[in-house]
Scaffold this motif. Structure first.
Motif, PDB file in Angstrom:
ATOM      1  N   GLY A  82       6.681  10.006  -0.495  1.00  0.00           N
ATOM      2  CA  GLY A  82       6.513   8.592  -0.147  1.00  0.00           C
ATOM      3  C   GLY A  82       6.521   8.323   1.344  1.00  0.00           C
ATOM      4  O   GLY A  82       6.085   7.260   1.792  1.00  0.00           O
ATOM      5  N   SER A  83       7.010   9.274   2.156  1.00  0.00           N
ATOM      6  CA  SER A  83       7.076   9.052   3.601  1.00  0.00           C
ATOM      7  C   SER A  83       5.736   9.310   4.285  1.00  0.00           C
ATOM      8  O   SER A  83       5.541   8.918   5.432  1.00  0.00           O
ATOM      9  CB  SER A  83       8.150   9.947   4.223  1.00  0.00           C
ATOM     10  N   THR A  84       4.832   9.976   3.599  1.00  0.00           N
ATOM     11  CA  THR A  84       3.510  10.261   4.168  1.00  0.00           C
ATOM     12  C   THR A  84       2.540   9.208   3.668  1.00  0.00           C
ATOM     13  O   THR A  84       2.091   9.250   2.532  1.00  0.00           O
ATOM     14  CB  THR A  84       3.016  11.674   3.749  1.00  0.00           C
ATOM     15  N   LYS A  85       2.196   8.259   4.523  1.00  0.00           N
ATOM     16  CA  LYS A  85       1.350   7.151   4.083  1.00  0.00           C
ATOM     17  C   LYS A  85      -0.118   7.350   4.418  1.00  0.00           C
ATOM     18  O   LYS A  85      -0.984   6.762   3.785  1.00  0.00           O
ATOM     19  CB  LYS A  85       1.838   5.835   4.687  1.00  0.00           C
ATOM     20  N   VAL A 104       0.848  -1.200   0.000  1.00  0.00           N
ATOM     21  CA  VAL A 104       0.000   0.000   0.000  1.00  0.00           C
ATOM     22  C   VAL A 104       0.878   1.242   0.000  1.00  0.00           C
ATOM     23  O   VAL A 104       1.690   1.457   0.900  1.00  0.00           O
ATOM     24  CB  VAL A 104      -0.951   0.004   1.217  1.00  0.00           C
ATOM     25  N   TYR A 105       0.701   2.084  -1.029  1.00  0.00           N
ATOM     26  CA  TYR A 105       1.472   3.324  -1.137  1.00  0.00           C
ATOM     27  C   TYR A 105       0.865   4.420  -0.273  1.00  0.00           C
ATOM     28  O   TYR A 105       1.575   5.129   0.437  1.00  0.00           O
ATOM     29  CB  TYR A 105       1.520   3.771  -2.605  1.00  0.00           C
ATOM     30  N   LYS A 106      -0.451   4.574  -0.312  1.00  0.00           N
ATOM     31  CA  LYS A 106      -1.136   5.599   0.471  1.00  0.00           C
ATOM     32  C   LYS A 106      -2.470   5.075   0.977  1.00  0.00           C
ATOM     33  O   LYS A 106      -3.127   4.257   0.306  1.00  0.00           O
ATOM     34  CB  LYS A 106      -1.440   6.848  -0.376  1.00  0.00           C
ATOM     35  N   VAL A 107      -2.866   5.572   2.142  1.00  0.00           N
ATOM     36  CA  VAL A 107      -4.240   5.426   2.617  1.00  0.00           C
ATOM     37  C   VAL A 107      -4.793   6.841   2.740  1.00  0.00           C
ATOM     38  O   VAL A 107      -4.232   7.675   3.463  1.00  0.00           O
ATOM     39  CB  VAL A 107      -4.311   4.698   3.971  1.00  0.00           C
ATOM     40  N   VAL A 108      -5.869   7.108   2.031  1.00  0.00           N
ATOM     41  CA  VAL A 108      -6.438   8.457   1.986  1.00  0.00           C
ATOM     42  C   VAL A 108      -7.846   8.416   2.566  1.00  0.00           C
ATOM     43  O   VAL A 108      -8.737   7.746   2.033  1.00  0.00           O
ATOM     44  CB  VAL A 108      -6.479   9.002   0.538  1.00  0.00           C
TER      45      VAL A 108
END
Length: 489
Positions: A340-343, A296-300
């Protein structure tokens, strides 16, 4: 007539049942025995780490350092110590790293049960049943005989917390969960300095059927893998208030469903949980677990009003400090997508729409189109039913969408827009878990309806909506419900 079980009989039956579930029984008379057992269990649990230093045990000096490390801080701070990797320096001056709890493979911990441990505080106290994980007393069970009010057990735990849990090495301040029972009714709650009897919960199955009997509760909730999983994954350390929060059963099942859906498929889904049932905590815990999945790259987390954006960020950051950076504008949102550090992100659907449609953002955003992005929509029956929902799905090639709602849209109550009548299922797929208003009222998680009688209609004419007591083939309910006269009342 069969006499009700005494507390001692209830205790003996529970220990026998826990032994059958896989716990090892251990006799611990007092704190000295508790500390001795802790040393043995921690050495067993951290054998690989010790072997790196050609050791199989801690020396007496080394274990004294372990105890010194453990015996500090509040209940909240000790909960953080429990979940972090710790280290001491060996007699040779080398760092020995060890952990107190395996949170990843939670079944791979050392499980024991003991009873009648004596602890001296202002007075000498003797505890009913204690579940030890890697030697630490992480679950305390207070039993009362049938017919005794549950409040008596809760008050007993409150007394222990104020009188003796923190005495000596303070190991009982590592307790994560309390269980109170009279055999017929059984509830659980998290350990914290703000303990309140209203924050005690019954366990339930996936269909929200309450599990109150102690024997059934033990089989379901106290099973070693499950209790370790609850402690490892489903207790939230709320940063703002410095307190532990444990999920209720319906929150647990919802998070499990979302997590497993992302882990094992590319399907979407929605959660039907009634308003006021703790949706923010559920969505936070789901988000927190999803960001731990490497793919998973991001959870929004997506809301549809600016005030909710700010409010949700504050609530998420309450559960874990600085877990979410506020997206104050669309450019900030784009930068967070690229970083990329903000997931974990919280934003409004309006800003999300802008970042995928405005030409000045697309150059950077296009590089992310194939990355795994999970969207969690707050109140998914609102503006997501417009064109924006379609744009998001079309733009991100590898996304999954999950919606939370207390009022899902079905075919019979769908409102037509430019895209036609759209139901929650058409947009988000299957309902993964359901906890409706009747469940919440039964569990006293929301207030009951307040019903007030405002009169009846006695006749009908062409100018106002008045009805006589005559039989008719059918009543135009829409006409009645939208009547200005009724709405005024």
């Amino acid at each position: 007539m069969t006499r009700p079980q005494s507390e001692q009989q209830l205790e003996n039956a529970l220990i026998k049942q826990l032994r059958g579930l896989g716990y090892n029984t251990v006799t611990i008379a007092d704190e000295k025995g508790l500390v001795t057992n802790l040393k043995t269990q921690l050495e067993k649990h951290n054998q690989l780490s010790l072997q790196k230093h050609n050791k199989t045990t801690f020396s007496e000096k080394e274990f004294a350092k372990v105890l010194n490390l453990l015996n500090k801080g509040t209940i909240f701070e000790r909960a953080a110590i429990l979940r972090g990797e710790q280290h001491i320096f060996s007699d040779e001056g080398n760092p020995i790293y060890f952990n107190l709890l395996n949170q990843t493979d939670w079944c791979k911990n050392e499980f024991q049960v003991t009873n009648q441990v004596t602890q001296k505080g202002n007075y000498e106290n003797r505890y009913d049943v204690t579940i030890l994980i890697n030697g630490l007393p992480l679950v305390h069970i207070e039993l009362k005989k049938k017919g005794v009010e549950m409040g008596k057990a809760f008050d007993q735990i409150s007394y222990y917390q104020n009188n003796s849990f923190g005495s000596g090495a303070g190991l009982f301040n590592y307790t994560q969960l309390f269980v109170i029972t009279n055999g017929v009714n059984t509830k659980y709650f998290a350990n914290n300095r703000f303990m309140n009897s209203e924050q005690t919960f019954y366990w339930a199955d996936e269909e929200n059927n309450k599990i109150s009997n102690l024997s059934e509760f033990a089989d379901s909730f106290l099973e070693p893998c499950h209790i370790a999983k609850m402690i490892s994954k489903y207790i939230v350390l709320a940063s703002t208030n410095k307190q532990l929060m444990v999920l209720r059963p319906y929150q647990y099942y919802a998070v499990e469903k979302i997590y497993n859906q992302v882990k094992n498929s590319n399907k979407n889904g929605y959660i039907w949980h009634t308003t006021g049932s703790g949706k923010t905590l559920t969505s936070f815990k789901a988000s927190q677990l999803l960001v731990s999945i490497p793919e998973v790259y991001k959870v929004v987390f997506v809301v549809d009003r600016r005030d909710l954006d700010t409010q949700t960020i504050q609530e998420f950051n309450n559960f874990k400090e600085d877990s979410v950076d506020g997206t104050t504008n669309t450019k900030s949102l784009m930068n967070q997508f690229v970083d990329g550090s903000t997931k974990l992100m919280v934003t409004t659907i309006q800003k999300l729409n802008n970042v995928i449609t405005k030409e000045r953002y697309t150059q950077k955003m296009n590089a992310l189109k194939d990355k795994k992005v999970v969207f969690i929509f707050d109140e998914c029956h609102r503006s997501q039913f417009g064109e924006t929902h379609g744009r998001i799905v079309k733009y991100f090639n590898n996304c999954q969408l999950f919606g939370f709602t207390g009022t899902p849209i079905f075919a019979e109550n769908a409102v037509k827009n430019q895209l036609g009548k759209r139901t929650t299922k058409e947009l988000f797929g299957d309902c993964l878990h359901k906890y409706v208003i009747t469940d919440a009222i039964r569990d006293t998680n929301v207030l009951k309806f307040s019903v007030e009688y405002v009169g009846k209609y006695t006749q009908k004419n062409t100018s106002s909506l008045q009805f006589a007591d005559v039989e008719v083939e059918g009543i135009d309910k829409k006409e009645i419900y939208e009547s200005p006269e009724r709405l005024e009342k």
